[in-house]
Design a protein around this motif. Structure first.
Motif, PDB file in Angstrom:
ATOM      1  N   MET A 168       6.625   3.436  -3.456  1.00 36.63           N
ATOM      2  CA  MET A 168       7.763   4.309  -3.163  1.00 36.63           C
ATOM      3  C   MET A 168       8.032   5.263  -4.326  1.00 36.63           C
ATOM      4  O   MET A 168       8.078   4.830  -5.475  1.00 36.63           O
ATOM      5  CB  MET A 168       9.051   3.467  -3.005  1.00 36.63           C
ATOM      6  CG  MET A 168       9.085   2.568  -1.817  1.00 36.63           C
ATOM      7  SD  MET A 168      10.605   1.565  -1.822  1.00 36.63           S
ATOM      8  CE  MET A 168      10.163   0.222  -2.930  1.00 36.63           C
ATOM      9  N   GLY A 169       8.205   6.525  -4.007  1.00 34.67           N
ATOM     10  CA  GLY A 169       8.602   7.491  -5.024  1.00 34.67           C
ATOM     11  C   GLY A 169       7.456   8.035  -5.856  1.00 34.67           C
ATOM     12  O   GLY A 169       7.672   8.853  -6.752  1.00 34.67           O
ATOM     13  N   VAL A 170       6.212   7.624  -5.563  1.00 35.03           N
ATOM     14  CA  VAL A 170       5.091   8.114  -6.384  1.00 35.03           C
ATOM     15  C   VAL A 170       4.751   9.572  -6.051  1.00 35.03           C
ATOM     16  O   VAL A 170       4.080  10.252  -6.840  1.00 35.03           O
ATOM     17  CB  VAL A 170       3.860   7.182  -6.256  1.00 35.03           C
ATOM     18  CG1 VAL A 170       3.115   7.389  -4.944  1.00 35.03           C
ATOM     19  CG2 VAL A 170       2.906   7.355  -7.438  1.00 35.03           C
ATOM     20  N   GLY A 171       5.222  10.042  -4.879  1.00 32.13           N
ATOM     21  CA  GLY A 171       5.019  11.464  -4.554  1.00 32.13           C
ATOM     22  C   GLY A 171       4.036  11.723  -3.421  1.00 32.13           C
ATOM     23  O   GLY A 171       3.485  12.819  -3.316  1.00 32.13           O
ATOM     24  N   LYS A 172       3.854  10.732  -2.528  1.00 32.95           N
ATOM     25  CA  LYS A 172       2.876  10.894  -1.434  1.00 32.95           C
ATOM     26  C   LYS A 172       3.216  12.089  -0.545  1.00 32.95           C
ATOM     27  O   LYS A 172       2.344  12.903  -0.225  1.00 32.95           O
ATOM     28  CB  LYS A 172       2.814   9.606  -0.578  1.00 32.95           C
ATOM     29  CG  LYS A 172       2.225   8.415  -1.324  1.00 32.95           C
ATOM     30  CD  LYS A 172       2.652   7.113  -0.666  1.00 32.95           C
ATOM     31  CE  LYS A 172       4.144   6.915  -0.878  1.00 32.95           C
ATOM     32  NZ  LYS A 172       4.687   5.632  -0.506  1.00 32.95           N
ATOM     33  N   GLY A 173       4.514  12.184  -0.162  1.00 35.20           N
ATOM     34  CA  GLY A 173       4.925  13.280   0.720  1.00 35.20           C
ATOM     35  C   GLY A 173       4.783  14.633   0.035  1.00 35.20           C
ATOM     36  O   GLY A 173       4.276  15.593   0.632  1.00 35.20           O
ATOM     37  N   LEU A 195       6.441  -1.815  13.657  1.00 38.44           N
ATOM     38  CA  LEU A 195       6.320  -0.391  14.008  1.00 38.44           C
ATOM     39  C   LEU A 195       5.194   0.255  13.200  1.00 38.44           C
ATOM     40  O   LEU A 195       4.412   1.051  13.732  1.00 38.44           O
ATOM     41  CB  LEU A 195       7.654   0.341  13.757  1.00 38.44           C
ATOM     42  CG  LEU A 195       8.834  -0.107  14.636  1.00 38.44           C
ATOM     43  CD1 LEU A 195      10.125   0.571  14.207  1.00 38.44           C
ATOM     44  CD2 LEU A 195       8.550   0.182  16.105  1.00 38.44           C
ATOM     45  N   GLU A 196       5.072  -0.118  11.920  1.00 43.88           N
ATOM     46  CA  GLU A 196       3.972   0.430  11.105  1.00 43.88           C
ATOM     47  C   GLU A 196       2.617   0.060  11.716  1.00 43.88           C
ATOM     48  O   GLU A 196       1.712   0.891  11.772  1.00 43.88           O
ATOM     49  CB  GLU A 196       4.061  -0.101   9.662  1.00 43.88           C
ATOM     50  CG  GLU A 196       5.159   0.545   8.850  1.00 43.88           C
ATOM     51  CD  GLU A 196       5.092   0.180   7.374  1.00 43.88           C
ATOM     52  OE1 GLU A 196       5.321   1.048   6.529  1.00 43.88           O
ATOM     53  OE2 GLU A 196       4.833  -0.992   7.053  1.00 43.88           O
ATOM     54  N   ARG A 197       2.494  -1.185  12.169  1.00 43.49           N
ATOM     55  CA  ARG A 197       1.210  -1.613  12.762  1.00 43.49           C
ATOM     56  C   ARG A 197       0.902  -0.832  14.035  1.00 43.49           C
ATOM     57  O   ARG A 197      -0.235  -0.428  14.267  1.00 43.49           O
ATOM     58  CB  ARG A 197       1.235  -3.128  13.055  1.00 43.49           C
ATOM     59  CG  ARG A 197       0.999  -3.965  11.799  1.00 43.49           C
ATOM     60  CD  ARG A 197       0.759  -5.426  12.149  1.00 43.49           C
ATOM     61  NE  ARG A 197       2.009  -6.099  12.458  1.00 43.49           N
ATOM     62  CZ  ARG A 197       2.809  -6.640  11.540  1.00 43.49           C
ATOM     63  NH1 ARG A 197       2.484  -6.616  10.264  1.00 43.49           N
ATOM     64  NH2 ARG A 197       3.931  -7.228  11.884  1.00 43.49           N
ATOM     65  N   GLY A 231       4.401   5.298   4.198  1.00 40.78           N
ATOM     66  CA  GLY A 231       5.406   4.542   3.467  1.00 40.78           C
ATOM     67  C   GLY A 231       4.698   3.585   2.505  1.00 40.78           C
ATOM     68  O   GLY A 231       3.535   3.226   2.719  1.00 40.78           O
ATOM     69  N   GLY A 232       5.417   3.164   1.480  1.00 39.67           N
ATOM     70  CA  GLY A 232       4.804   2.355   0.411  1.00 39.67           C
ATOM     71  C   GLY A 232       4.222   1.020   0.843  1.00 39.67           C
ATOM     72  O   GLY A 232       3.395   0.439   0.141  1.00 39.67           O
ATOM     73  N   GLY A 233       4.639   0.510   2.035  1.00 38.31           N
ATOM     74  CA  GLY A 233       4.114  -0.782   2.488  1.00 38.31           C
ATOM     75  C   GLY A 233       3.100  -0.643   3.600  1.00 38.31           C
ATOM     76  O   GLY A 233       2.547  -1.643   4.079  1.00 38.31           O
ATOM     77  N   PHE A 234       2.827   0.577   4.009  1.00 35.78           N
ATOM     78  CA  PHE A 234       1.922   0.840   5.130  1.00 35.78           C
ATOM     79  C   PHE A 234       0.500   0.344   4.840  1.00 35.78           C
ATOM     80  O   PHE A 234      -0.236  -0.018   5.753  1.00 35.78           O
ATOM     81  CB  PHE A 234       1.917   2.345   5.424  1.00 35.78           C
ATOM     82  CG  PHE A 234       1.183   2.728   6.680  1.00 35.78           C
ATOM     83  CD1 PHE A 234       1.836   2.732   7.907  1.00 35.78           C
ATOM     84  CD2 PHE A 234      -0.150   3.109   6.642  1.00 35.78           C
ATOM     85  CE1 PHE A 234       1.165   3.094   9.072  1.00 35.78           C
ATOM     86  CE2 PHE A 234      -0.828   3.473   7.797  1.00 35.78           C
ATOM     87  CZ  PHE A 234      -0.170   3.463   9.015  1.00 35.78           C
TER      88      PHE A 234
HETATM   89  C1  S3P Z   1       8.613   1.099   1.917  1.00 37.55           C
HETATM   90  C2  S3P Z   1       8.510   2.413   1.505  1.00 37.55           C
HETATM   91  C3  S3P Z   1       9.250   3.510   2.161  1.00 37.55           C
HETATM   92  C4  S3P Z   1       9.545   3.159   3.622  1.00 37.55           C
HETATM   93  C5  S3P Z   1      10.251   1.836   3.687  1.00 37.55           C
HETATM   94  C6  S3P Z   1       9.423   0.694   3.101  1.00 37.55           C
HETATM   95  C7  S3P Z   1       7.844   0.061   1.207  1.00 37.55           C
HETATM   96  O1  S3P Z   1       8.495   4.721   2.123  1.00 37.55           O
HETATM   97  O2  S3P Z   1       8.368   3.126   4.375  1.00 37.55           O
HETATM   98  O3  S3P Z   1      11.472   1.957   3.037  1.00 37.55           O
HETATM   99  O4  S3P Z   1       7.666  -1.043   1.736  1.00 37.55           O
HETATM  100  O5  S3P Z   1       7.385   0.347   0.072  1.00 37.55           O
HETATM  101  P1  S3P Z   1       8.253   5.580   0.750  1.00 37.55           P
HETATM  102  O6  S3P Z   1       7.058   4.981   0.078  1.00 37.55           O
HETATM  103  O7  S3P Z   1       8.003   6.962   1.241  1.00 37.55           O
HETATM  104  O8  S3P Z   1       9.491   5.455  -0.038  1.00 37.55           O
END
Ligand code: S3P
Length: 171
Positions: free
Chosen positions: A11-16, A60-62, A80-83
């Motif tokens: 999260m927050g590393v700048g992917k978007g 939902l991610e899956r 997202g960071g956990g995807f």
């Molecule tokens: C998550 C990161 C978030 C978002 C959710 C869960 C995670 O996205 O998918 O809050 O598990 O790291 P960003 O990586 O864009 O913040």
């Protein structure tokens, strides 16, 4: 082969931001896994966590990952960071990890004019120590699934985007 590029990282590393920078420099469409989840559920990620819990969000991610692996081509996908934990990740495309230390990521978020909003919309950043522990747990796992690792420490968006264009897209 699908020719998609999948940006992963904490999260927050700048992917978007990196994805938008790449799309503005070359002819590639960018979509984001959280945006798709928000539009298919009609709720923000924060609300999904609050109303249905994290495990529903992971379901939902899956679902989104399965759709991506069967339907997308030539697309730049920020996630997202956990995807990165979805089973079919490497079937979707070339996986590019945006890497930085937890301290650098946090420093960067705090330096942003909308820092508080950025932290607030991320349920897993609500507790700093829990976020740090999550980073420590995930750091080696990100590297295991990545085809390419891009170090983003002290680099501009332009520079990071250019490396991905040269090393992954135009290769
Ligand atoms: C998550 C990161 C978030 C978002 C959710 C869960 C995670 O996205 O998918 O809050 O598990 O790291 P960003 O990586 O864009 O913040």
């Amino acid at each position: 082969m699908s020719n998609n590029i999948v940006l992963i990282g904490f999260m927050g590393v700048g992917k978007g931001s990196v994805a938008r920078e790449i799309s503005s420099r070359c002819d590639i469409v960018n979509i984001d896994s959280d945006d798709i989840i928000e539009s298919m559920s009609g709720l923000s990620v924060k609300k999904i966590f609050e109303q249905f819990g994290e495990s529903h969000f992971r379901d939902l991610e899956r679902r989104v990952a399965l759709w991506m692996s069967s339907s997308l081509q030539d697309t730049l996908i920020s996630t997202g960071g956990g995807f990165f934990k979805v089973e079919s990740l490497n079937k979707i495309g070339t996986v590019v990890l945006l890497d930085a230390s937890f301290e650098k990521i946090y420093e960067r978020i705090l330096a942003h004019p909308n820092a508080q909003a950025k932290l607030k919309k991320r349920p897993l950043f609500a507790d700093l120590e829990a976020a740090r522990a999550l980073y420590a747990h995930r750091a080696p796992l990100y590297k295991e699934v990545a085809d390419v690792v891009v170090d983003t420490t002290d680099r501009t968006l332009e520079d990071i985007a250019q490396e991905i264009i040269t090393e992954v897209i135009n290769r």
